[in-house]
Design a protein around this motif. Structure first.
Motif, PDB file in Angstrom:
ATOM      1  N   PHE A 197       0.901  -1.265  -0.129  1.00  5.41           N
ATOM      2  CA  PHE A 197       0.116  -0.063   0.005  1.00  5.41           C
ATOM      3  C   PHE A 197       0.913   1.327  -0.103  1.00  5.41           C
ATOM      4  O   PHE A 197       0.528   2.181  -0.696  1.00  5.41           O
ATOM      5  N   GLY A 198       2.125   1.294   0.450  1.00  5.36           N
ATOM      6  CA  GLY A 198       2.947   2.192   0.543  1.00  5.36           C
ATOM      7  C   GLY A 198       3.280   2.667  -0.741  1.00  5.36           C
ATOM      8  O   GLY A 198       3.318   3.719  -1.148  1.00  5.36           O
ATOM      9  N   THR A 199       3.707   1.727  -1.557  1.00  7.08           N
ATOM     10  CA  THR A 199       4.133   1.866  -2.976  1.00  7.08           C
ATOM     11  C   THR A 199       2.950   2.397  -3.994  1.00  7.08           C
ATOM     12  O   THR A 199       3.078   3.434  -4.808  1.00  7.08           O
ATOM     13  N   LEU A 200       1.680   1.815  -3.635  1.00  4.57           N
ATOM     14  CA  LEU A 200       0.556   2.261  -4.208  1.00  4.57           C
ATOM     15  C   LEU A 200       0.353   3.730  -4.038  1.00  4.57           C
ATOM     16  O   LEU A 200      -0.051   4.619  -4.905  1.00  4.57           O
ATOM     17  N   GLY A 201       0.460   4.199  -2.714  1.00  6.81           N
ATOM     18  CA  GLY A 201       0.314   5.508  -2.429  1.00  6.81           C
ATOM     19  C   GLY A 201       1.144   6.468  -3.145  1.00  6.81           C
ATOM     20  O   GLY A 201       0.992   7.390  -3.508  1.00  6.81           O
ATOM     21  N   SER A 202       2.587   6.011  -3.106  1.00  5.03           N
ATOM     22  CA  SER A 202       3.839   6.935  -3.783  1.00  5.03           C
ATOM     23  C   SER A 202       3.596   6.936  -5.223  1.00  5.03           C
ATOM     24  O   SER A 202       3.469   8.130  -5.976  1.00  5.03           O
ATOM     25  N   VAL A 203       3.075   5.895  -5.943  1.00  5.11           N
ATOM     26  CA  VAL A 203       2.827   6.176  -7.337  1.00  5.11           C
ATOM     27  C   VAL A 203       1.302   6.883  -7.493  1.00  5.11           C
ATOM     28  O   VAL A 203       1.200   7.805  -8.517  1.00  5.11           O
ATOM     29  N   LEU A 204       0.362   6.720  -6.688  1.00  3.84           N
ATOM     30  CA  LEU A 204      -0.739   7.475  -6.619  1.00  3.84           C
ATOM     31  C   LEU A 204      -0.535   9.042  -6.693  1.00  3.84           C
ATOM     32  O   LEU A 204      -1.235  10.066  -7.101  1.00  3.84           O
ATOM     33  N   ALA A 205       0.632   9.593  -5.899  1.00  9.25           N
ATOM     34  CA  ALA A 205       1.020  10.840  -5.786  1.00  9.25           C
ATOM     35  C   ALA A 205       1.672  11.451  -7.081  1.00  9.25           C
ATOM     36  O   ALA A 205       1.706  12.766  -7.327  1.00  9.25           O
ATOM     37  N   GLU A 206       1.864  10.659  -7.978  1.00 13.20           N
ATOM     38  CA  GLU A 206       2.337  11.120  -9.230  1.00 13.20           C
ATOM     39  C   GLU A 206       1.214  11.484 -10.029  1.00 13.20           C
ATOM     40  O   GLU A 206       0.240  10.658 -10.309  1.00 13.20           O
ATOM     41  N   PRO A 207       1.131  12.646 -10.780  1.00 16.94           N
ATOM     42  CA  PRO A 207      -0.063  13.040 -11.645  1.00 16.94           C
ATOM     43  C   PRO A 207      -0.447  11.907 -12.827  1.00 16.94           C
ATOM     44  O   PRO A 207       0.597  11.518 -13.459  1.00 16.94           O
ATOM     45  N   GLY A 208      -1.553  11.581 -12.773  1.00 11.17           N
ATOM     46  CA  GLY A 208      -1.988  10.863 -14.041  1.00 11.17           C
ATOM     47  C   GLY A 208      -2.056   9.484 -13.801  1.00 11.17           C
ATOM     48  O   GLY A 208      -2.439   8.850 -14.854  1.00 11.17           O
ATOM     49  N   HIS A 209      -1.705   8.956 -12.540  1.00 12.49           N
ATOM     50  CA  HIS A 209      -1.485   7.331 -12.518  1.00 12.49           C
ATOM     51  C   HIS A 209      -2.816   6.978 -11.672  1.00 12.49           C
ATOM     52  O   HIS A 209      -2.626   6.055 -10.963  1.00 12.49           O
ATOM     53  N   ASP A 210      -3.788   7.518 -11.255  1.00  6.44           N
ATOM     54  CA  ASP A 210      -5.002   7.177 -10.655  1.00  6.44           C
ATOM     55  C   ASP A 210      -5.535   5.695 -11.284  1.00  6.44           C
ATOM     56  O   ASP A 210      -5.774   5.012 -10.632  1.00  6.44           O
TER      57      ASP A 210
END
Length: 472
Positions: A197-210
Protein backbone atom coordinates in the motif's frame (compact mmCIF):
# COMPACT_ATOMS: atom_id res chain seq x y z
CA UNK A 1 86.30 62.87 -65.36
CA UNK A 2 84.56 59.67 -64.87
CA UNK A 3 80.77 59.31 -64.42
CA UNK A 4 79.35 56.95 -61.86
CA UNK A 5 75.72 56.12 -62.51
CA UNK A 6 73.38 56.51 -59.55
CA UNK A 7 70.67 53.78 -58.82
CA UNK A 8 67.62 54.35 -56.62
CA UNK A 9 66.34 51.38 -54.39
CA UNK A 10 62.70 50.91 -53.55
CA UNK A 11 61.10 48.18 -51.40
CA UNK A 12 58.75 45.77 -53.15
CA UNK A 13 55.08 46.63 -52.93
CA UNK A 14 53.31 44.97 -49.94
CA UNK A 15 51.70 41.61 -50.68
CA UNK A 16 47.93 41.92 -50.76
CA UNK A 17 45.79 39.22 -49.09
CA UNK A 18 43.86 37.10 -51.50
CA UNK A 19 40.49 38.57 -52.13
CA UNK A 20 37.70 37.09 -50.03
CA UNK A 21 35.60 34.60 -51.97
CA UNK A 22 32.36 35.89 -53.23
CA UNK A 23 29.49 34.23 -51.40
CA UNK A 24 25.77 33.99 -51.69
CA UNK A 25 24.29 35.13 -48.30
CA UNK A 26 21.22 32.96 -48.79
CA UNK A 27 23.34 29.89 -49.47
CA UNK A 28 25.42 30.65 -46.35
CA UNK A 29 22.33 31.09 -44.18
CA UNK A 30 20.75 27.88 -45.48
CA UNK A 31 24.04 26.03 -45.06
CA UNK A 32 24.39 27.10 -41.44
CA UNK A 33 20.77 26.04 -40.84
CA UNK A 34 22.02 22.46 -41.24
CA UNK A 35 23.81 22.80 -37.84
CA UNK A 36 26.89 21.44 -39.59
CA UNK A 37 28.44 24.91 -40.19
CA UNK A 38 28.16 24.43 -43.96
CA UNK A 39 27.80 28.19 -44.46
CA UNK A 40 31.10 28.78 -42.69
CA UNK A 41 32.69 26.21 -44.95
CA UNK A 42 31.38 28.07 -48.02
CA UNK A 43 33.07 31.21 -46.70
CA UNK A 44 36.20 29.21 -45.88
CA UNK A 45 35.83 30.14 -42.21
CA UNK A 46 37.24 26.84 -41.03
CA UNK A 47 37.74 27.88 -37.43
CA UNK A 48 34.10 28.93 -37.13
CA UNK A 49 32.97 25.71 -38.79
CA UNK A 50 34.94 23.62 -36.27
CA UNK A 51 33.76 25.77 -33.36
CA UNK A 52 30.16 25.30 -34.49
CA UNK A 53 30.55 21.52 -34.58
CA UNK A 54 32.10 21.53 -31.10
CA UNK A 55 29.32 23.65 -29.62
CA UNK A 56 26.58 21.60 -31.32
CA UNK A 57 28.21 18.37 -30.11
CA UNK A 58 28.48 19.68 -26.55
CA UNK A 59 24.84 20.80 -26.55
CA UNK A 60 23.72 17.40 -27.85
CA UNK A 61 25.70 15.66 -25.10
CA UNK A 62 24.12 17.92 -22.49
CA UNK A 63 20.72 17.19 -23.97
CA UNK A 64 21.21 13.40 -23.90
CA UNK A 65 22.61 13.42 -20.36
CA UNK A 66 20.46 16.04 -18.66
CA UNK A 67 17.28 15.62 -20.74
CA UNK A 68 16.20 19.13 -19.79
CA UNK A 69 14.09 21.54 -21.82
CA UNK A 70 16.65 24.30 -21.37
CA UNK A 71 19.12 22.18 -23.32
CA UNK A 72 16.70 22.10 -26.27
CA UNK A 73 16.20 25.86 -25.99
CA UNK A 74 19.96 26.37 -25.94
CA UNK A 75 20.37 24.22 -29.05
CA UNK A 76 17.62 26.07 -30.93
CA UNK A 77 19.13 29.37 -29.82
CA UNK A 78 22.52 28.32 -31.13
CA UNK A 79 20.89 27.22 -34.41
CA UNK A 80 19.32 30.67 -34.84
CA UNK A 81 22.56 32.36 -33.82
CA UNK A 82 24.76 30.57 -36.37
CA UNK A 83 22.19 31.26 -39.12
CA UNK A 84 22.15 34.96 -38.25
CA UNK A 85 25.93 35.09 -37.79
CA UNK A 86 26.60 33.39 -41.10
CA UNK A 87 24.19 35.74 -42.84
CA UNK A 88 25.87 38.71 -41.17
CA UNK A 89 29.34 37.65 -42.31
CA UNK A 90 28.10 36.90 -45.83
CA UNK A 91 26.51 40.30 -46.18
CA UNK A 92 29.82 41.97 -45.27
CA UNK A 93 31.83 39.89 -47.74
CA UNK A 94 31.94 40.26 -51.55
CA UNK A 95 28.68 38.85 -52.78
CA UNK A 96 27.42 37.07 -55.74
CA UNK A 97 24.00 37.99 -56.86
CA UNK A 98 23.13 34.30 -56.64
CA UNK A 99 25.00 31.04 -56.61
CA UNK A 100 22.52 28.41 -57.63
CA UNK A 101 24.95 25.56 -57.19
CA UNK A 102 25.77 26.41 -53.59
CA UNK A 103 22.14 27.11 -52.85
CA UNK A 104 21.19 23.70 -54.16
CA UNK A 105 24.02 22.07 -52.17
CA UNK A 106 22.93 23.89 -49.01
CA UNK A 107 19.30 22.99 -49.56
CA UNK A 108 20.19 19.41 -50.44
CA UNK A 109 21.96 18.96 -47.12
CA UNK A 110 19.88 21.17 -44.81
CA UNK A 111 16.38 20.23 -45.89
CA UNK A 112 16.85 16.44 -45.39
CA UNK A 113 18.42 17.11 -41.99
CA UNK A 114 15.57 19.37 -40.88
CA UNK A 115 12.93 17.07 -42.35
CA UNK A 116 14.48 14.09 -40.60
CA UNK A 117 14.60 15.97 -37.30
CA UNK A 118 11.00 17.07 -37.76
CA UNK A 119 9.74 13.60 -38.67
CA UNK A 120 11.59 11.87 -35.86
CA UNK A 121 10.35 14.46 -33.37
CA UNK A 122 6.81 14.02 -34.68
CA UNK A 123 7.14 10.27 -34.28
CA UNK A 124 8.47 10.75 -30.77
CA UNK A 125 5.41 12.86 -30.05
CA UNK A 126 3.17 10.11 -31.44
CA UNK A 127 4.79 7.59 -29.13
CA UNK A 128 4.48 10.00 -26.23
CA UNK A 129 0.77 10.27 -27.03
CA UNK A 130 0.39 6.48 -26.98
CA UNK A 131 2.22 6.37 -23.66
CA UNK A 132 -0.08 9.06 -22.27
CA UNK A 133 -3.21 7.26 -23.51
CA UNK A 134 -2.01 3.97 -22.01
CA UNK A 135 -1.27 5.70 -18.72
CA UNK A 136 -4.73 7.24 -18.61
CA UNK A 137 -6.22 3.80 -19.30
CA UNK A 138 -4.03 2.20 -16.65
CA UNK A 139 -2.60 -0.22 -19.24
CA UNK A 140 1.02 -0.64 -18.22
CA UNK A 141 1.69 -3.38 -20.75
CA UNK A 142 0.63 -1.14 -23.64
CA UNK A 143 2.55 1.77 -22.14
CA UNK A 144 5.74 -0.25 -21.93
CA UNK A 145 5.33 -1.59 -25.48
CA UNK A 146 4.88 1.94 -26.81
CA UNK A 147 7.96 3.24 -25.00
CA UNK A 148 10.03 0.36 -26.37
CA UNK A 149 9.45 1.74 -29.90
CA UNK A 150 11.90 4.53 -29.13
CA UNK A 151 15.40 4.47 -30.64
CA UNK A 152 18.41 6.71 -30.33
CA UNK A 153 17.07 9.24 -32.84
CA UNK A 154 13.90 9.78 -30.81
CA UNK A 155 15.94 10.31 -27.67
CA UNK A 156 18.22 12.75 -29.52
CA UNK A 157 15.51 15.03 -30.96
CA UNK A 158 13.09 14.83 -28.01
CA UNK A 159 15.11 13.96 -24.94
CA UNK A 160 12.76 15.57 -22.37
CA UNK A 161 9.71 13.92 -23.91
CA UNK A 162 11.26 10.48 -24.02
CA UNK A 163 12.51 10.97 -20.47
CA UNK A 164 8.90 11.43 -19.33
CA UNK A 165 8.01 8.15 -21.03
CA UNK A 166 10.86 6.42 -19.24
CA UNK A 167 9.55 7.79 -15.95
CA UNK A 168 6.10 6.40 -16.78
CA UNK A 169 7.63 2.99 -17.42
CA UNK A 170 9.39 3.15 -14.06
CA UNK A 171 6.12 3.98 -12.34
CA UNK A 172 4.49 1.02 -14.05
CA UNK A 173 7.36 -1.09 -12.76
CA UNK A 174 6.58 0.12 -9.26
CA UNK A 175 2.95 -0.88 -9.79
CA UNK A 176 4.14 -4.35 -10.78
CA UNK A 177 6.30 -4.45 -7.65
CA UNK A 178 3.31 -3.42 -5.54
CA UNK A 179 1.22 -6.16 -7.16
CA UNK A 180 3.83 -8.80 -6.32
CA UNK A 181 4.25 -7.58 -2.75
CA UNK A 182 0.50 -7.45 -2.20
CA UNK A 183 0.23 -11.00 -3.49
CA UNK A 184 2.53 -11.96 -0.64
CA UNK A 185 0.32 -9.91 1.64
CA UNK A 186 -2.57 -12.28 0.85
CA UNK A 187 -0.81 -14.80 3.09
CA UNK A 188 -1.47 -12.46 6.01
CA UNK A 189 1.99 -10.88 5.97
CA UNK A 190 1.43 -7.45 7.53
CA UNK A 191 4.82 -6.14 6.42
CA UNK A 192 4.03 -6.99 2.79
CA UNK A 193 0.64 -5.29 3.07
CA UNK A 194 2.25 -2.17 4.51
CA UNK A 195 4.90 -2.07 1.78
CA UNK A 196 2.40 -2.76 -1.02
CA UNK A 197 0.00 0.00 0.00
CA UNK A 198 2.93 2.34 0.57
CA UNK A 199 4.09 1.79 -3.00
CA UNK A 200 0.58 2.31 -4.37
CA UNK A 201 0.32 5.53 -2.41
CA UNK A 202 3.63 6.83 -3.79
CA UNK A 203 2.58 6.07 -7.38
CA UNK A 204 -0.82 7.66 -6.77
CA UNK A 205 0.96 10.83 -5.73
CA UNK A 206 2.34 11.13 -9.29
CA UNK A 207 -0.08 12.97 -11.62
CA UNK A 208 -2.07 10.86 -14.06
CA UNK A 209 -1.62 7.42 -12.51
CA UNK A 210 -4.95 7.14 -10.71
CA UNK A 211 -6.28 4.58 -13.18
CA UNK A 212 -3.24 2.34 -12.96
CA UNK A 213 -3.33 2.36 -9.17
CA UNK A 214 -7.08 1.78 -9.22
CA UNK A 215 -6.81 -1.25 -11.51
CA UNK A 216 -3.93 -2.70 -9.52
CA UNK A 217 -5.79 -2.33 -6.23
CA UNK A 218 -9.07 -3.67 -7.58
CA UNK A 219 -7.31 -6.64 -9.15
CA UNK A 220 -5.77 -7.46 -5.78
CA UNK A 221 -9.02 -6.95 -3.89
CA UNK A 222 -10.75 -9.31 -6.33
CA UNK A 223 -8.44 -12.06 -5.06
CA UNK A 224 -10.14 -11.85 -1.66
CA UNK A 225 -11.19 -14.04 -0.03
CA UNK A 226 -8.33 -16.55 -0.29
CA UNK A 227 -8.83 -20.26 0.28
CA UNK A 228 -7.72 -20.10 3.91
CA UNK A 229 -10.36 -18.07 5.81
CA UNK A 230 -7.98 -17.35 8.68
CA UNK A 231 -5.52 -15.72 6.27
CA UNK A 232 -8.39 -13.75 4.82
CA UNK A 233 -9.24 -12.53 8.32
CA UNK A 234 -5.64 -11.38 8.87
CA UNK A 235 -5.81 -9.37 5.64
CA UNK A 236 -9.23 -7.87 6.35
CA UNK A 237 -8.19 -7.04 9.92
CA UNK A 238 -5.21 -5.11 8.57
CA UNK A 239 -7.36 -3.32 6.01
CA UNK A 240 -9.97 -2.44 8.63
CA UNK A 241 -7.32 -0.96 10.93
CA UNK A 242 -5.51 0.85 8.11
CA UNK A 243 -5.54 4.61 8.59
CA UNK A 244 -7.69 6.37 5.99
CA UNK A 245 -5.75 8.34 3.37
CA UNK A 246 -8.77 10.05 1.74
CA UNK A 247 -7.97 8.73 -1.71
CA UNK A 248 -8.96 5.78 -3.85
CA UNK A 249 -6.94 3.40 -1.64
CA UNK A 250 -9.74 3.74 0.92
CA UNK A 251 -12.05 1.71 -1.33
CA UNK A 252 -10.55 -1.34 0.37
CA UNK A 253 -12.89 -0.64 3.30
CA UNK A 254 -15.87 -1.74 1.21
CA UNK A 255 -14.17 -5.05 0.47
CA UNK A 256 -13.62 -5.58 4.19
CA UNK A 257 -17.34 -5.12 4.92
CA UNK A 258 -18.25 -7.56 2.15
CA UNK A 259 -15.60 -10.21 2.82
CA UNK A 260 -14.75 -10.19 6.51
CA UNK A 261 -17.92 -11.62 8.16
CA UNK A 262 -17.93 -14.88 6.19
CA UNK A 263 -14.16 -15.21 6.59
CA UNK A 264 -14.35 -14.68 10.35
CA UNK A 265 -16.98 -17.40 10.77
CA UNK A 266 -15.10 -19.71 8.42
CA UNK A 267 -11.88 -19.19 10.36
CA UNK A 268 -13.65 -19.78 13.66
CA UNK A 269 -15.17 -23.02 12.33
CA UNK A 270 -11.74 -24.19 11.20
CA UNK A 271 -10.23 -23.39 14.59
CA UNK A 272 -13.03 -25.32 16.27
CA UNK A 273 -12.18 -28.30 14.07
CA UNK A 274 -8.57 -27.99 15.18
CA UNK A 275 -9.69 -27.82 18.83
CA UNK A 276 -8.15 -24.37 19.21
CA UNK A 277 -10.98 -23.38 21.49
CA UNK A 278 -9.69 -20.03 22.75
CA UNK A 279 -8.83 -18.78 19.28
CA UNK A 280 -12.15 -20.01 17.91
CA UNK A 281 -14.12 -18.24 20.65
CA UNK A 282 -12.19 -15.01 20.03
CA UNK A 283 -12.94 -15.27 16.33
CA UNK A 284 -16.68 -15.80 16.89
CA UNK A 285 -16.67 -12.91 19.35
CA UNK A 286 -14.98 -10.71 16.75
CA UNK A 287 -17.96 -11.16 14.42
CA UNK A 288 -20.47 -10.37 17.16
CA UNK A 289 -18.54 -7.24 18.19
CA UNK A 290 -17.65 -5.86 14.77
CA UNK A 291 -20.69 -6.90 12.76
CA UNK A 292 -23.59 -7.15 15.23
CA UNK A 293 -26.22 -6.92 12.47
CA UNK A 294 -24.74 -9.64 10.28
CA UNK A 295 -26.94 -12.67 9.58
CA UNK A 296 -24.22 -14.97 10.94
CA UNK A 297 -24.33 -13.51 14.46
CA UNK A 298 -26.67 -16.24 15.74
CA UNK A 299 -24.28 -18.91 14.50
CA UNK A 300 -21.36 -17.04 16.03
CA UNK A 301 -23.07 -16.85 19.42
CA UNK A 302 -23.73 -20.58 19.27
CA UNK A 303 -20.06 -21.06 18.41
CA UNK A 304 -19.02 -18.94 21.39
CA UNK A 305 -21.16 -21.14 23.63
CA UNK A 306 -19.70 -24.32 22.14
CA UNK A 307 -16.12 -23.07 22.39
CA UNK A 308 -16.67 -21.92 25.98
CA UNK A 309 -17.99 -25.36 26.95
CA UNK A 310 -14.98 -26.98 25.27
CA UNK A 311 -12.59 -24.68 27.15
CA UNK A 312 -14.30 -25.40 30.46
CA UNK A 313 -14.38 -29.14 29.85
CA UNK A 314 -10.70 -29.21 28.90
CA UNK A 315 -9.84 -27.29 32.05
CA UNK A 316 -11.86 -29.65 34.26
CA UNK A 317 -10.30 -32.71 32.65
CA UNK A 318 -6.83 -31.34 33.21
CA UNK A 319 -7.58 -30.55 36.86
CA UNK A 320 -8.95 -34.03 37.46
CA UNK A 321 -6.05 -35.68 35.67
CA UNK A 322 -3.58 -33.82 37.90
CA UNK A 323 -5.62 -34.43 41.09
CA UNK A 324 -5.95 -30.70 41.63
CA UNK A 325 -9.66 -30.15 41.07
CA UNK A 326 -10.52 -30.18 44.77
CA UNK A 327 -8.00 -27.43 45.50
CA UNK A 328 -9.02 -25.41 42.45
CA UNK A 329 -12.61 -26.29 41.55
CA UNK A 330 -13.89 -25.16 38.15
CA UNK A 331 -17.18 -25.32 36.34
CA UNK A 332 -18.33 -27.08 33.23
CA UNK A 333 -21.47 -25.26 32.16
CA UNK A 334 -22.50 -28.13 29.93
CA UNK A 335 -22.93 -30.53 32.84
CA UNK A 336 -26.38 -31.55 34.02
CA UNK A 337 -27.49 -29.70 37.17
CA UNK A 338 -27.29 -31.51 40.50
CA UNK A 339 -30.96 -32.27 40.89
CA UNK A 340 -33.49 -35.02 41.53
CA UNK A 341 -32.63 -38.48 40.29
CA UNK A 342 -29.30 -40.19 39.97
CA UNK A 343 -26.17 -38.04 39.60
CA UNK A 344 -22.99 -39.70 38.39
CA UNK A 345 -19.69 -38.36 39.62
CA UNK A 346 -15.96 -38.14 39.32
CA UNK A 347 -13.71 -38.85 42.31
CA UNK A 348 -10.57 -37.33 43.72
CA UNK A 349 -8.64 -37.77 46.94
CA UNK A 350 -8.49 -40.85 49.18
CA UNK A 351 -10.22 -43.73 47.40
CA UNK A 352 -10.11 -46.38 50.14
CA UNK A 353 -13.89 -46.39 50.26
CA UNK A 354 -15.00 -44.56 47.12
CA UNK A 355 -13.38 -47.23 44.95
CA UNK A 356 -15.86 -49.72 46.47
CA UNK A 357 -18.83 -47.85 45.04
CA UNK A 358 -20.61 -49.35 42.01
CA UNK A 359 -19.08 -48.58 38.62
CA UNK A 360 -22.43 -47.21 37.49
CA UNK A 361 -22.04 -44.39 39.99
CA UNK A 362 -18.75 -43.34 38.43
CA UNK A 363 -18.88 -41.14 35.32
CA UNK A 364 -16.60 -42.28 32.52
CA UNK A 365 -15.60 -38.69 31.74
CA UNK A 366 -16.16 -35.18 33.00
CA UNK A 367 -18.43 -34.59 30.03
CA UNK A 368 -21.12 -36.88 31.52
CA UNK A 369 -20.48 -36.24 35.22
CA UNK A 370 -22.75 -34.22 37.47
CA UNK A 371 -20.64 -33.96 40.61
CA UNK A 372 -17.04 -34.24 41.73
CA UNK A 373 -16.56 -36.06 45.05
CA UNK A 374 -13.48 -35.03 47.00
CA UNK A 375 -12.77 -37.58 49.77
CA UNK A 376 -10.26 -37.21 52.57
CA UNK A 377 -8.69 -39.87 54.79
CA UNK A 378 -11.18 -41.71 56.97
CA UNK A 379 -11.43 -40.88 60.68
CA UNK A 380 -13.43 -42.24 63.62
CA UNK A 381 -17.08 -41.55 63.37
CA UNK A 382 -19.92 -42.03 65.78
CA UNK A 383 -19.24 -44.59 68.51
CA UNK A 384 -21.42 -47.67 68.40
CA UNK A 385 -20.64 -50.07 71.29
CA UNK A 386 -17.88 -50.92 73.72
CA UNK A 387 -17.00 -54.54 74.23
CA UNK A 388 -14.43 -56.37 76.47
CA UNK A 389 -11.80 -58.57 74.82
CA UNK A 390 -9.52 -61.17 76.45
CA UNK A 391 -6.05 -61.81 75.18
CA UNK A 392 -5.60 -65.32 73.81
CA UNK A 393 -1.97 -65.32 74.92
CA UNK A 394 -2.59 -63.94 78.41
CA UNK A 395 -6.17 -64.71 79.41
CA UNK A 396 -5.86 -62.53 82.47
CA UNK A 397 -5.49 -59.43 80.20
CA UNK A 398 -8.94 -58.00 79.48
CA UNK A 399 -9.41 -54.67 77.58
CA UNK A 400 -12.47 -52.67 76.52
CA UNK A 401 -12.64 -51.66 72.84
CA UNK A 402 -15.09 -49.04 71.56
CA UNK A 403 -16.18 -49.45 67.96
CA UNK A 404 -16.84 -46.40 65.73
CA UNK A 405 -18.42 -45.87 62.38
CA UNK A 406 -16.00 -44.98 59.58
CA UNK A 407 -16.23 -41.22 58.93
CA UNK A 408 -15.05 -39.99 55.54
CA UNK A 409 -14.83 -36.18 55.22
CA UNK A 410 -16.31 -35.36 51.81
CA UNK A 411 -16.81 -32.23 49.71
CA UNK A 412 -19.10 -32.55 46.75
CA UNK A 413 -18.92 -29.98 43.93
CA UNK A 414 -21.64 -29.45 41.38
CA UNK A 415 -19.72 -29.63 38.12
CA UNK A 416 -22.13 -27.31 36.34
CA UNK A 417 -21.30 -24.40 38.64
CA UNK A 418 -18.13 -25.48 40.45
CA UNK A 419 -19.88 -24.74 43.76
CA UNK A 420 -19.88 -26.90 46.89
CA UNK A 421 -23.23 -28.67 47.27
CA UNK A 422 -22.24 -30.87 50.20
CA UNK A 423 -19.57 -30.58 52.86
CA UNK A 424 -20.02 -33.39 55.38
CA UNK A 425 -18.63 -36.55 56.89
CA UNK A 426 -20.06 -39.68 55.40
CA UNK A 427 -20.70 -42.13 58.27
CA UNK A 428 -20.22 -45.73 57.16
CA UNK A 429 -21.82 -48.32 59.42
CA UNK A 430 -20.68 -51.90 59.93
CA UNK A 431 -20.75 -54.82 62.37
CA UNK A 432 -19.47 -53.98 65.86
CA UNK A 433 -18.02 -56.17 68.60
CA UNK A 434 -16.96 -59.08 66.40
CA UNK A 435 -16.01 -62.33 68.14
CA UNK A 436 -12.40 -61.88 67.24
CA UNK A 437 -10.44 -58.73 66.43
CA UNK A 438 -7.06 -58.25 64.88
CA UNK A 439 -4.94 -55.16 65.04
CA UNK A 440 -1.45 -53.91 64.36
CA UNK A 441 0.82 -53.84 67.37
CA UNK A 442 2.24 -50.48 66.29
CA UNK A 443 -1.09 -48.95 67.31
CA UNK A 444 -0.78 -50.01 70.99
CA UNK A 445 1.42 -51.66 73.56
CA UNK A 446 2.24 -55.32 73.16
CA UNK A 447 -0.68 -57.68 73.83
CA UNK A 448 -3.15 -54.86 74.47
CA UNK A 449 -5.63 -53.81 71.73
CA UNK A 450 -6.37 -50.14 70.98
CA UNK A 451 -9.12 -48.60 73.01
CA UNK A 452 -11.11 -47.80 69.87
CA UNK A 453 -11.46 -49.35 66.45
CA UNK A 454 -13.41 -48.56 63.31
CA UNK A 455 -15.93 -51.02 62.05
CA UNK A 456 -15.09 -53.02 58.96
CA UNK A 457 -17.90 -52.13 56.55
CA UNK A 458 -19.05 -54.27 53.70
CA UNK A 459 -19.54 -52.92 50.19
CA UNK A 460 -23.21 -52.71 50.96
CA UNK A 461 -22.47 -50.56 54.00
CA UNK A 462 -20.24 -48.28 51.94
CA UNK A 463 -22.83 -47.86 49.20
CA UNK A 464 -25.58 -47.21 51.73
CA UNK A 465 -23.53 -44.44 53.33
CA UNK A 466 -22.67 -42.67 50.07
CA UNK A 467 -25.96 -43.21 48.31
CA UNK A 468 -27.56 -39.92 49.41
CA UNK A 469 -24.83 -37.96 47.63
CA UNK A 470 -25.70 -39.52 44.27
CA UNK A 471 -29.42 -40.12 44.55
CA UNK A 472 -31.61 -37.13 45.29
Amino acid sequence: MSYTPQYAWQPPPPQQPPPAPKVDPLAVAVGNASLLGLGYVMMKRWGLAILNLMVVGALLIFLLVLKQTWCEIALVGWWVLVIAHGLFLALRAPQKESDLTKRLVALGITIPILLTIGFVRYDAGRIAGEVSDAREAGDCAKLTDAQEELWFGHRLVDAPGTEKGDAEVQLCGRLDDAKAVLATGLTGDYTALEDGFGTLGSVLAEPGHDKGVDLTLKGWLDDLPVADPCRTVRVTDWLRQRKATNNLLDQSKATVTKTAPAAIVGCADRLMGQKSWDAARSSYQQLVTQYPKDSRVAKAKAGIRQATLAIELTNVRNLLASNSYCSNPAKFSGARPYAGGFNSGMFEGDDEYTKRLPASWRASDASNAVIVVCAEDAVDGTSLRTCPYRSERNPQNISDVTFHKVAVPVKVYELRTGRVVSNARVQIDGPDCPVRITYSTYLTSFDYPPSSLQVVPSNTNVQAAFRYLFLR
